[in-house]
Write a protein that holds these residues in place. Structure first.
Motif, short mmCIF file in Angstrom:
data_model
loop_
_atom_site.label_atom_id
_atom_site.label_comp_id
_atom_site.label_asym_id
_atom_site.label_seq_id
_atom_site.Cartn_x
_atom_site.Cartn_y
_atom_site.Cartn_z
N GLU A 91 7.41 -4.61 -11.50
CA GLU A 91 6.76 -5.45 -12.51
C GLU A 91 5.99 -6.61 -11.89
OE1 GLU A 91 6.37 -5.13 -15.82
OE2 GLU A 91 7.31 -3.16 -15.64
N HIS A 92 6.46 -7.13 -10.76
CA HIS A 92 5.78 -8.27 -10.13
C HIS A 92 4.63 -7.84 -9.23
CE1 HIS A 92 8.59 -7.05 -6.95
NE2 HIS A 92 7.73 -7.60 -6.11
N GLU A 93 4.43 -6.53 -9.07
CA GLU A 93 3.36 -6.02 -8.22
C GLU A 93 2.18 -5.56 -9.07
OE1 GLU A 93 5.75 -4.08 -4.51
OE2 GLU A 93 5.85 -3.00 -6.42
N THR A 94 1.00 -5.58 -8.47
CA THR A 94 -0.18 -5.11 -9.17
C THR A 94 -0.77 -3.91 -8.45
OG1 THR A 94 -1.76 -6.48 -7.94
CG2 THR A 94 -0.72 -7.48 -9.90
N LEU A 95 -1.52 -3.13 -9.19
CA LEU A 95 -2.23 -2.00 -8.60
C LEU A 95 -3.19 -2.48 -7.52
CD1 LEU A 95 -2.84 1.02 -8.54
CD2 LEU A 95 -4.42 0.65 -10.46
N ALA A 96 -3.89 -3.58 -7.79
CA ALA A 96 -4.82 -4.12 -6.79
C ALA A 96 -4.10 -4.46 -5.49
CB ALA A 96 -5.52 -5.36 -7.35
N GLU A 97 -2.89 -4.99 -5.58
CA GLU A 97 -2.12 -5.33 -4.37
C GLU A 97 -1.76 -4.09 -3.56
OE1 GLU A 97 0.11 -9.36 -6.07
OE2 GLU A 97 1.15 -7.43 -6.15
N VAL A 98 -1.29 -3.04 -4.23
CA VAL A 98 -0.91 -1.85 -3.46
C VAL A 98 -2.14 -1.13 -2.92
CG1 VAL A 98 1.34 -1.55 -4.55
CG2 VAL A 98 -0.60 -0.31 -5.46
N LEU A 99 -3.26 -1.18 -3.64
CA LEU A 99 -4.50 -0.60 -3.10
C LEU A 99 -4.96 -1.38 -1.88
CD1 LEU A 99 -6.36 0.23 -6.42
CD2 LEU A 99 -5.58 1.89 -4.72
N ALA A 100 -4.83 -2.72 -1.90
CA ALA A 100 -5.19 -3.53 -0.74
C ALA A 100 -4.26 -3.24 0.44
CB ALA A 100 -5.16 -5.01 -1.10
N CYS A 101 -2.97 -3.08 0.15
CA CYS A 101 -2.01 -2.73 1.20
C CYS A 101 -2.36 -1.38 1.82
CB CYS A 101 -0.60 -2.72 0.62
SG CYS A 101 0.68 -2.29 1.80
N TYR A 102 -2.74 -0.43 0.98
CA TYR A 102 -3.12 0.90 1.47
C TYR A 102 -4.38 0.81 2.33
CZ TYR A 102 -3.46 6.02 1.24
OH TYR A 102 -3.51 7.36 1.53
N ALA A 103 -5.35 0.01 1.91
CA ALA A 103 -6.57 -0.17 2.71
C ALA A 103 -6.24 -0.78 4.07
CB ALA A 103 -7.58 -1.03 1.96
N ALA A 104 -5.31 -1.75 4.09
CA ALA A 104 -4.92 -2.38 5.34
C ALA A 104 -4.20 -1.38 6.25
CB ALA A 104 -4.02 -3.58 5.07
N ALA A 105 -3.35 -0.53 5.67
CA ALA A 105 -2.66 0.50 6.46
C ALA A 105 -3.67 1.47 7.06
CB ALA A 105 -1.65 1.24 5.59
N ALA A 106 -4.66 1.87 6.26
CA ALA A 106 -5.69 2.80 6.74
C ALA A 106 -6.49 2.18 7.88
CB ALA A 106 -6.60 3.19 5.59
N LYS A 107 -6.85 0.92 7.72
CA LYS A 107 -7.62 0.22 8.76
C LYS A 107 -6.82 0.15 10.05
CE LYS A 107 -10.21 -3.98 9.60
NZ LYS A 107 -9.80 -5.24 10.08
N GLU A 108 -5.53 -0.17 9.93
CA GLU A 108 -4.69 -0.26 11.13
C GLU A 108 -4.59 1.11 11.81
OE1 GLU A 108 -0.45 -1.99 12.64
OE2 GLU A 108 -0.42 -0.72 10.85
N THR A 109 -4.38 2.16 11.03
CA THR A 109 -4.31 3.50 11.62
C THR A 109 -5.58 3.83 12.38
OG1 THR A 109 -2.81 4.31 9.91
CG2 THR A 109 -4.09 5.97 11.09
#
Length: 198
Positions: A91-109
């Motif tokens: 409930e405290h998380e947003t879709l935008a936050e998890v999409l940003a986290c996923y983009a950061a993971a992709a960039k790191e990979t």
């Protein structure tokens, strides 16, 4: 990006391009959703769009920890609890936050793989994980990338099913909407439903 991976120049480019395409397809499943819709669990499974994206981002980060031999934070019990929690958008998380986290993971990979000269470089198999083979000492970076493509594609398929149950949106109409493809007789870009509630 369109519905297919563009021509690739070599093995590394091919692996990273196919991984990027599967990431894109998974992200497309969230196109146009609200946070509340991203939390919905509309099928018999416990999967939601937000949870799937959060899970795959965490898995990709975990594999890069393994490639770089970085210790994951917390005890085994804490990591197991996080694993279960990573399948849902809290409930405290947003879709935008998890999409940003996923983009950061992709960039790191992409950055880590770009810095590895030989895709055959060994990646030690973590011990004590029940689904990892006890008789294999190491995989390769190549194997890890193929595994990430497989994992991402599997969950992109799950997300397709969940999304269709939410509002009828399917992969290519969603992609057409997200990328502003022109409407054709055989493909109409997705449009949000117009509510008649007053």
């Amino acid at each position: 990006m369109n519905g297919n991976v563009p021509p690739v120049s070599d093995e590394r480019d091919g692996l990273l391009s196919f991984l990027a395409q599967q990431r894109r397809v998974l992200r497309i499943s969230a196109y146009g959703l609200t946070d509340e819709q991203a939390r919905l669990v509309p099928t018999e499974s416990s999967l939601s769009i937000g949870g799937l994206i959060k899970h795959v981002a965490t898995v990709e980060q975990g594999w890069m920890d393994t490639v770089r031999q970085r210790e994951a934070p917390g005890s085994m019990a804490e990591r197991q609890a996080r694993y279960v929690e990573n399948f849902r958008l809290a409930e405290h998380e947003t879709l935008a936050e998890v999409l940003a986290c996923y983009a950061a993971a992709a960039k790191e990979t992409d950055e880590i793989v770009a810095g590895i000269e030989d895709l055959g470089q060994p990646v030690p198999v973590p011990k004590g994980v029940p689904w990892f083979p006890p008789d294999v000492e190491a995989w390769s970076v190549r194997w890890v990338l193929l595994h990430l493509i497989q994992e991402t594609a599997r969950h992109a398929g799950h997300a397709d099913i969940v999304r269709e149950h939410i509002d009828g949106g399917t992969a290519f109409p969603l992609m057409a909407a997200a990328e502003n493809w022109p409407e054709t007789p055989w493909l109409k870009p997705w449009k949000p439903s117009v509510s008649t509630d007053a």
